[in-house]
Design an enzyme around this catalytic site. Structure first.
Site, PDB file in Angstrom:
ATOM      1  CB  ILE A  34      80.670 -56.178  25.481  1.00 30.57           C
ATOM      2  CG1 ILE A  34      80.717 -57.704  25.638  1.00 30.57           C
ATOM      3  CG2 ILE A  34      82.070 -55.638  25.171  1.00 30.57           C
ATOM      4  CD1 ILE A  34      81.195 -58.448  24.411  1.00 30.57           C
ATOM      5  NE  ARG A  50      81.983 -47.926  16.456  1.00 30.59           N
ATOM      6  CZ  ARG A  50      82.899 -46.973  16.465  1.00 30.59           C
ATOM      7  NH1 ARG A  50      83.685 -46.804  15.421  1.00 30.59           N
ATOM      8  NH2 ARG A  50      83.039 -46.179  17.503  1.00 30.59           N
ATOM      9  CE1 TYR A  90      84.299 -48.053   1.658  1.00 24.40           C
ATOM     10  CE2 TYR A  90      85.331 -49.906   0.535  1.00 24.40           C
ATOM     11  CZ  TYR A  90      84.947 -48.567   0.554  1.00 24.40           C
ATOM     12  OH  TYR A  90      85.221 -47.775  -0.522  1.00 24.40           O
ATOM     13  CE1 TYR A 128      79.556 -54.582  18.388  1.00 24.29           C
ATOM     14  CE2 TYR A 128      81.888 -54.462  17.852  1.00 24.29           C
ATOM     15  CZ  TYR A 128      80.742 -53.868  18.325  1.00 24.29           C
ATOM     16  OH  TYR A 128      80.766 -52.557  18.730  1.00 24.29           O
ATOM     17  CB  THR A 185      86.308 -49.419  23.082  1.00 17.59           C
ATOM     18  OG1 THR A 185      84.892 -49.525  22.852  1.00 17.59           O
ATOM     19  CG2 THR A 185      86.552 -48.363  24.132  1.00 17.59           C
TER      20      THR A 185
END
Length: 295
Positions: free
Chosen positions: A208, A142, A111, A137, A49
């Site tokens: 979170i 993503r 990636y 995490y 973020t």
């Protein structure tokens, strides 16, 4: 190894920018105070973020130092240190000043899409060298790879200073299985505002949050109500009042949505660094209309 209390509401702070694209530290200071005055239990610096990929190394250091100094030990500060080059992260561990930081949030490598064995070896290596407790995490939307239940639990059992996982897979069955089988001292934190009450009902310890940048008091009430057993009211509050904002917050990406909310609340300029851009006029208008219900 120091310990850290991660129960309750953590907030993944944005990085405010000025019109000239420089960091707006005055706005960041106001945002930190806004959090601390409205029930936030800990702050997360340099997460997704925060638009961290667009920050230079010197800027990252300055942002963390500023947040630590502004917080003055009132709540823990968690620092994002993640990437897809394990050796580079070890160098960051050696070169970073972690004074005032309580834990590290480390995203799964992105990636290059490592195997589950690669994910385990990555975190095992980080665990052996980290000066602070580590929060995993998992955010496959993503990163391109999901850390499975088996891998998460293997890390939890074999890597002594890995203390929690921020789970943003969106798979509630996966999250529940982790919670049900986690070793003592390992916790699950929701990484998605919209499923916060569900994760807490399963045994998670909080969230979170992105949304709490703009609504810390409301999100703190919701999280603590759920943790204290008032889950019916917490769930009703979420479903009746916040679901549309949760949708609008992410419809054009994060943190574009929450920055629009903060802009409309008069707290920051509506500025992002490329390749991110502000939300469209349509979404801006929808957010404005939805926010008018809370005034």
């Amino acid at each position: 190894m120091p310990t850290v209390d991660l129960k309750g509401l953590g907030v993944a702070l944005i990085t405010p920018f000025k019109e000239d694209n420089s960091i707006d530290f005055d706005a960041l200071g106001r945002l930190v105070e806004y959090q601390l005055e409205n029930g936030t239990d800990y702050l997360v610096a340099l997460g997704t973020t925060a638009e961290t990929p667009t920050l230079g190394q010197k800027e990252k250091t300055e942002v963390v130092r500023y947040i630590v100094e502004q917080t003055k030990g009132r709540v823990p500060v968690v620092m994002g240190v993640g990437g897809n080059n394990t050796a580079q992260l070890l160098e960051e561990f050696r070169s970073t000043d972690f004074t005032g930081v309580s834990a590290i949030l480390s995203v799964t490598p992105y990636y290059n899409k490592p195997s589950q064995e690669g994910l385990f070896q990555h975190y095992n290596t980080l665990s052996n060298h980290s000066p602070l407790p580590i929060i995993l995490y998992n955010v496959p939307g993503r990163t391109g790879v999901n850390m499975t239940v088996e891998t998460t639990l293997r890390v939890a059992r074999e890597c002594e200073n890995v203390v929690a996982v921020k789970e943003a897979s969106g798979d509630l069955a996966q999250i529940k299985t982790i919670i049900d089988n986690a070793p003592e001292g390992f916790h699950v934190i929701s990484g998605d505002d919209a499923v916060t009450t569900s994760v807490i009902e399963m045994g998670g310890i909080g969230v979170i949050s992105v949304f709490a940048n703009a609504f810390p008091k409301e999100m703190s009430w919701l999280v603590h109500s759920a943790l204290e057993g008032d889950r019916v009211n917490a769930r009703r509050e979420m479903e009746e009042n916040y679901n549309e904002l949760f949708h609008l917050m992410f419809v054009e990406g994060n943190p574009s949505g929450v920055k629009c909310m903060l802009y409309q609340k008069g707290m920051i300029a509506n500025c992002l660094r490329l390749p991110l851009v502000p939300v469209s006029e349509k979404t801006h208008a929808q957010i404005k209309q939805e926010l008018s219900k809370f005034r």
